[in-house]
Structure formats: C-alpha cells, structure tokens
Design a protein around this motif. Structure first.
Motif, PDB file in Angstrom:
ATOM      1  N   SER A  48      -3.344  16.789  34.408  1.00 28.17           N
ATOM      2  CA  SER A  48      -4.788  17.026  34.259  1.00 28.17           C
ATOM      3  C   SER A  48      -5.499  15.764  33.800  1.00 28.17           C
ATOM      4  CB  SER A  48      -5.036  18.151  33.255  1.00 28.17           C
ATOM      5  OG  SER A  48      -4.512  19.372  33.714  1.00 28.17           O
ATOM      6  N   GLN A  49      -4.838  15.028  32.929  1.00 32.47           N
ATOM      7  CA  GLN A  49      -5.448  13.807  32.399  1.00 32.47           C
ATOM      8  C   GLN A  49      -5.498  12.692  33.446  1.00 32.47           C
ATOM      9  OE1 GLN A  49      -7.471  11.598  29.678  1.00 32.47           O
ATOM     10  NE2 GLN A  49      -6.897  13.749  29.577  1.00 32.47           N
ATOM     11  N   LEU A  50      -4.503  12.645  34.337  1.00 28.57           N
ATOM     12  CA  LEU A  50      -4.413  11.548  35.304  1.00 28.57           C
ATOM     13  C   LEU A  50      -4.888  11.939  36.704  1.00 28.57           C
ATOM     14  CD1 LEU A  50      -0.931  10.014  34.348  1.00 28.57           C
ATOM     15  CD2 LEU A  50      -3.211   9.310  33.574  1.00 28.57           C
ATOM     16  N   ASP A  51      -5.327  13.174  36.893  1.00 29.44           N
ATOM     17  CA  ASP A  51      -5.624  13.677  38.234  1.00 29.44           C
ATOM     18  C   ASP A  51      -6.700  12.867  38.934  1.00 29.44           C
ATOM     19  OD1 ASP A  51      -5.148  15.380  40.358  1.00 29.44           O
ATOM     20  OD2 ASP A  51      -6.527  16.926  39.662  1.00 29.44           O
ATOM     21  N   THR A  52      -7.681  12.356  38.200  1.00 30.16           N
ATOM     22  CA  THR A  52      -8.749  11.580  38.831  1.00 30.16           C
ATOM     23  C   THR A  52      -8.384  10.102  38.958  1.00 30.16           C
ATOM     24  OG1 THR A  52      -9.844  11.232  36.695  1.00 30.16           O
ATOM     25  CG2 THR A  52     -10.514  13.167  37.976  1.00 30.16           C
ATOM     26  N   MET A  53      -7.270   9.698  38.341  1.00 34.12           N
ATOM     27  CA  MET A  53      -6.861   8.295  38.364  1.00 34.12           C
ATOM     28  C   MET A  53      -5.754   8.036  39.374  1.00 34.12           C
ATOM     29  SD  MET A  53      -6.658   7.745  34.208  1.00 34.12           S
ATOM     30  CE  MET A  53      -6.300   5.992  34.310  1.00 34.12           C
ATOM     31  N   ALA A  54      -4.881   9.007  39.568  1.00 33.26           N
ATOM     32  CA  ALA A  54      -3.667   8.798  40.354  1.00 33.26           C
ATOM     33  C   ALA A  54      -3.848   9.290  41.788  1.00 33.26           C
ATOM     34  CB  ALA A  54      -2.498   9.529  39.702  1.00 33.26           C
ATOM     35  N   PRO A  55      -3.232   8.610  42.759  1.00 31.99           N
ATOM     36  CA  PRO A  55      -3.351   9.036  44.153  1.00 31.99           C
ATOM     37  C   PRO A  55      -2.471  10.231  44.493  1.00 31.99           C
ATOM     38  CG  PRO A  55      -1.947   7.119  44.000  1.00 31.99           C
ATOM     39  CD  PRO A  55      -2.486   7.348  42.622  1.00 31.99           C
ATOM     40  N   ALA A  56      -1.428  10.473  43.706  1.00 31.68           N
ATOM     41  CA  ALA A  56      -0.491  11.568  43.949  1.00 31.68           C
ATOM     42  C   ALA A  56       0.424  11.661  42.736  1.00 31.68           C
ATOM     43  CB  ALA A  56       0.332  11.318  45.216  1.00 31.68           C
ATOM     44  N   PHE A  57       1.182  12.759  42.668  1.00 32.98           N
ATOM     45  CA  PHE A  57       2.159  12.947  41.599  1.00 32.98           C
ATOM     46  C   PHE A  57       3.535  13.186  42.203  1.00 32.98           C
ATOM     47  CE2 PHE A  57      -1.844  14.247  39.601  1.00 32.98           C
ATOM     48  CZ  PHE A  57      -1.796  13.517  38.422  1.00 32.98           C
ATOM     49  N   GLY A  58       4.564  12.911  41.412  1.00 36.87           N
ATOM     50  CA  GLY A  58       5.933  13.180  41.832  1.00 36.87           C
ATOM     51  C   GLY A  58       6.588  14.181  40.909  1.00 36.87           C
ATOM     52  N   VAL A  59       7.256  15.178  41.495  1.00 38.87           N
ATOM     53  CA  VAL A  59       8.025  16.173  40.746  1.00 38.87           C
ATOM     54  C   VAL A  59       9.388  16.310  41.412  1.00 38.87           C
ATOM     55  CG1 VAL A  59       5.953  17.424  40.007  1.00 38.87           C
ATOM     56  CG2 VAL A  59       7.150  18.129  42.097  1.00 38.87           C
ATOM     57  N   ALA A  60      10.281  17.037  40.759  1.00 37.74           N
ATOM     58  CA  ALA A  60      11.615  17.202  41.337  1.00 37.74           C
ATOM     59  C   ALA A  60      11.627  18.222  42.456  1.00 37.74           C
ATOM     60  CB  ALA A  60      12.614  17.599  40.248  1.00 37.74           C
ATOM     61  N   CYS A  61      10.905  19.335  42.283  1.00 41.88           N
ATOM     62  CA  CYS A  61      11.091  20.482  43.181  1.00 41.88           C
ATOM     63  C   CYS A  61       9.805  21.266  43.336  1.00 41.88           C
ATOM     64  CB  CYS A  61      12.205  21.389  42.633  1.00 41.88           C
ATOM     65  SG  CYS A  61      11.879  21.951  40.945  1.00 41.88           S
ATOM     66  N   SER A  75      -4.327  16.892  43.518  1.00 42.05           N
ATOM     67  CA  SER A  75      -3.790  15.701  44.172  1.00 42.05           C
ATOM     68  C   SER A  75      -2.534  16.050  44.964  1.00 42.05           C
ATOM     69  CB  SER A  75      -3.444  14.641  43.122  1.00 42.05           C
ATOM     70  OG  SER A  75      -4.591  14.225  42.421  1.00 42.05           O
ATOM     71  N   PRO A  76      -2.186  15.245  45.967  1.00 44.10           N
ATOM     72  CA  PRO A  76      -0.899  15.444  46.660  1.00 44.10           C
ATOM     73  C   PRO A  76       0.255  15.369  45.666  1.00 44.10           C
ATOM     74  CG  PRO A  76      -2.281  13.875  47.837  1.00 44.10           C
ATOM     75  CD  PRO A  76      -2.951  14.114  46.523  1.00 44.10           C
ATOM     76  N   ILE A  77       1.318  16.110  45.948  1.00 45.70           N
ATOM     77  CA  ILE A  77       2.489  16.145  45.075  1.00 45.70           C
ATOM     78  C   ILE A  77       3.735  15.919  45.925  1.00 45.70           C
ATOM     79  CG2 ILE A  77       3.839  17.483  43.422  1.00 45.70           C
ATOM     80  CD1 ILE A  77       1.312  19.108  42.825  1.00 45.70           C
ATOM     81  N   LEU A  78       4.491  14.895  45.584  1.00 47.34           N
ATOM     82  CA  LEU A  78       5.733  14.592  46.282  1.00 47.34           C
ATOM     83  C   LEU A  78       6.888  15.350  45.640  1.00 47.34           C
ATOM     84  CD1 LEU A  78       7.508  12.892  48.248  1.00 47.34           C
ATOM     85  CD2 LEU A  78       7.582  11.137  46.443  1.00 47.34           C
ATOM     86  N   LEU A  79       7.677  16.054  46.478  1.00 49.02           N
ATOM     87  CA  LEU A  79       8.887  16.725  46.014  1.00 49.02           C
ATOM     88  C   LEU A  79      10.035  15.737  46.159  1.00 49.02           C
ATOM     89  CD1 LEU A  79       8.456  20.223  47.745  1.00 49.02           C
ATOM     90  CD2 LEU A  79       7.372  19.333  45.665  1.00 49.02           C
TER      91      LEU A  79
END
Length: 367
Positions: A48-61, A75-79
């Motif tokens: 939530s804090q980085l959503d406007t700063m980051a182009p995407a997030f990475g998670v495991a699953c 934001s887009p989320i990479l699995l």
C-alpha cells in the motif's frame, strides 16, 4: 492495555530504501519483493505504501497475490514461482498477474490456454542456482516458442537468479552473468538479474527489471560492511517491555532445563516475547537485547511466550521499561547470528499475533 510486544514499521525508512534501490538500477525498474508477508513486515502495509511508486510487485505464489488484490493493490504482480495448475491462468489474466515460467509443464499449459487477455510471462533461466529454470542454451528457442503463443503477451522478460551474490569475493556471480549474457544478448527482450545483493554489490547485474527484497527492509545481505548497504534504514523495530523482575543468587538457574545458571547474584528481567511470536528459539545465552537503550544479554532458553534477560549491570530497570529485540541499533542480522541462522529467516518468521504498528501514528495495521 494490551501485551506490549509489537513490530514498529517505519514507512519513511521503507520509502528511503526503495528510492535507493531505484537509483541503483541506473535507469531500469525496481520491483519490490513482498513475498512471505513482505519479509514479515506486512505485505498489505508495504505494498500500500509503495503502490504509487513501484511499477509492479513480486510474490512467491498466487495466494499472496490474491491477498494483495483483495486489499486494493492494483499494480501488476509477478508470481516468482509461476503457476502450479492451469486454473491459475484465468485468474492471472483476470487480475494482471505476471507469470515466471520455469518448466515444460508450464509451457505446455500456456500453449493450450485461452485467457481473456494475453499473459505477461517471464522466462526463468538456470545459470547455476540449480533450483528452477531452463538451460540457458535453450533461451533463444524458448523465447521464440513463447512469442508464438497467442496466450502470451509481447513483453517477455528473461530472468535468472544468483547463488552467491551476497559474497562479493566469489567469482561465481560473474560466471552466471556471463552465461546469461552469452545466451540472451542477441534476443530483443527485457532482462532481470539483480536481487538485493546484486543490486547493491554487482553493478554489472543491474538491468531492465531489478528485484530488491531484503534490502527494502533496511537489512544488509552482506556479512561485512558495505558502503551502499550502510545507507539502508531498518524498517522494523521489534520491541516489548519488561514485565517482571527478580533477584536470584549465585547457583540459581533460569528457564527450561536449567540451561543457564547464575555465577553471581543476578537480577533477571522477564520479557513477554518468545518463539510463538517469531523470536528465534535457538537464540543462545548472551544474545543481545536493548533495555532502555543499553545492551543486555539473554539467559536461559527462549520459551513460547517469554524470554529472560540478565540486567544485573544495567543500573535501574523497572517493569514497563522498553526492550528492543532488533531494530536500528541492534540489527536482525546480528540477532540471527546468535541463533545460527540469517536475518531473512527471523524476519519472515515473525508471527501474525505480533501487531504491526506504523511508527508515526502507533496505530495497528493489517499484517
């Protein structure tokens, strides 16, 4: 009043660390890695804090990704582990989840699926980690195969992961980089190599997409001082308070199995934190804690809900005095070293019963 054990999360430090990561990319993109509940810091809070700063997030699953979507993260989320069953592909298309593809079964599923919108795919190459990914010699053929699939969007990224980037004297990282470049440089595609230690310590690994994780939370991935790592600011302060004090005489023991025996008359503070909160059970006698800003040492075994600390030499200590388990002046890495583990583990094992509290407002936040 409630149990005083909590994790104080400094969002200003989080933003500072992300901005440093982005600066280090040299014009590339920095994807915050928020897997494992953002390394114990609270994935929803961090994203939530980085959503406007980051182009995407990475998670495991996909389970971690769905949690973020349910909380309103857009934001887009990479699995990072890709998908495990074909039914995840429709969810990925629906929610703009990107997929790391690292085996033939995943390729076969992508060849037959008909998602509502094309899927963004990252192709994982195994340059020496030997966990996941394809032989780099197959990169051109696999890239062409993915390009031919109607289910796959045009913006394919080719990625790898480093085995030894936290060891700046180990030439294996150079070998991995060279192998990656040898097999991908002729391809017209984006790349992703750098994790936290590579972003900090291996400039030649910085590329289009970079994946800062541990460093975002203000922790150094190196076992020694590093000029860039020294600029990181710890995001979490794990703290509690003294809940009991007692005087014991030389020869008295403390805790389960009488694992520590006083060699002198001693004053012992009991603190309401234990392995049920994520404090490492195997933390040895002499593990440091801070009480009123002074170093004291753990004595006796860590139990599920409590630890005991020798405060004999600290001067006045009272019930309710602050105890820092790790934070700005006592790193998670140092505490982990007394438990024969690493900072990554003790942060990610922080239990959900520990409230995450924003440093500025002291208001409880989701974990």
């Amino acid at each position: 009043m409630s149990r005083p054990t909590r994790a104080i999360i400094d969002l200003t430090a989080l933003r500072h660390n992300y901005e440093l990561a982005q600066q280090l990319t040299g014009g590339g993109l920095a994807m915050p890695i928020v897997k494992a509940n953002a390394y114990g810091h609270g994935a929803i809070l961090v994203a939530s804090q980085l959503d406007t700063m980051a182009p995407a997030f990475g998670v495991a699953c996909i389970e971690e990704a769905m949690e973020l979507r349910a909380a309103g993260i857009n934001s887009p989320i990479l699995l990072l582990e890709g998908f495990f069953s074909e039914d995840e592909l429709q969810l990925a298309a629906q929610h703009n989840f990107w997929l790391m593809v690292q085996n033939r079964n995943q390729l076969a599923a992508l060849a037959t699926v008909k998602p509502a919108t094309p899927l963004t795919v990252w192709l994982k190459l195994d340059t020496g980690m030997h966990r996941l990914g394809f032989d780099p010699a197959q990169a051109a053929r696999l890239h062409a195969e993915l390009q031919s699939m109607p289910a796959v969007a045009d913006n394919i990224v080719i990625a790898t992961h480093f085995a030894c980037a936290d060891d700046l004297d180990n030439t294996f990282t150079d070998q991995q980089i060279a192998q990656f470049q040898r097999h991908t440089q002729a391809l017209n595609t984006l790349s992703s190599l750098a994790n936290s230690p590579a972003l900090l310590g291996w400039p030649q690994a910085r590329s289009d997409w970079n994946r800062p994780g541990f460093m975002l939370y203000g922790q150094s991935p190196f076992s020694h001082d590093h000029p860039l790592a020294s600029r990181l600011k710890p995001v979490m302060t794990f703290r509690s308070e003294v809940m009991a004090l007692r005087e014991i005489v030389a020869g008295d023991s403390v805790g389960y199995a009488n694992s520590w025996t006083a060699q002198r008359n001693s004053r012992i503070a009991t603190v309401p934190v234990g392995y049920g909160d994520g404090y490492p059970r195997h933390a040895a006698n002499s593990t440091p804690v801070l009480i009123n800003g002074q170093r004291a040492r753990l004595v006796g075994r860590v139990s599920m809900d409590l630890i005991t600390v020798d405060v004999t030499d600290l001067g006045p200590v009272a019930i309710g005095d602050e105890v820092i388990l790790w934070g700005k002046d006592l790193s998670a890495n140092e505490v982990a070293s007394y438990a024969d583990t690493i900072g990554y583990e003790i942060l990610t094992r922080l239990h959900n019963r520990v409230p995450r509290v924003i440093a500025t407002s002291q208001a409880p936040v989701p974990s």
